[in-house]
Design a protein around this motif. Sequence first.
Motif: not given
Length: 256
Positions: A214-218
């Motif tokens: 989720i964090e990588s997808l921003a």
Amino acid sequence: MNQSQPLLQLSGLRVDIAGRNVLKSVSLDIDAGALVVLMGANGSGKSTLGLTLAGHPRYRVTGGEARLGGQDLLAMNVEERARAGLFLSFQAPPDIPGVKNNLFIRSAVNAVREARGEAPLDAFDFLGDARAAATRLGLPEAMLGRPVNDGFSGGERKRNELLQLALLQPRLAILDEIDSGMDVDGLRATVDLVQSLRAKGTAFLIVSHYLNLIESLAPDAVLRLEQGCIAEHGDIELAREIARSGFVRVSEPAVA
């Protein structure tokens, strides 16, 4: 489509399955190129939402509206929804015995191209595109010639879903736990593909509980689904809070 109008618009969507109400009232908007993460405890209705939007016959809409690009999504059959640009990756992609993977995907791609007024791809051109996409996703080229998902591992099935996504280039992609069974390289390939398609205008609704992904997808927004309603709207901090404390928390009243 009016550029100021959201690509996907849901208003008070209510869904039953086998006589049981699962989605009570779901309202949300997603713009072209936007990415929304949907989180929720098991049984909260996340997969139900995706399958309903894709037109699964077991899911009966009993109220509300769903529009894609300004068109009434609920008035379309399954094939019309796919041709209009909706893509759903399954949480557990099924086998399709006897149907070659490359033929299956090329048929889908050409059906969508026809709906867009584009010329169909012949087998040679399609295979060139498919091989290049498979390489980027870490999917062995040999799997293009095998029956769909036949003997594929869990991670290979998910990469095969991503291969379809890469080649179809839909307007709206709903990814249901695409990270399940994926290794680190697969997750990296997922992020790269999603960001590439977002830059071309594809909108995403992604079901995931994996904070690193989720964090990588921003994401532009994070939503928490509870008891068939959107209980919280937030940003990446909502996902981090759920990762820390889980879904057992003091809940605010659900909002439609």
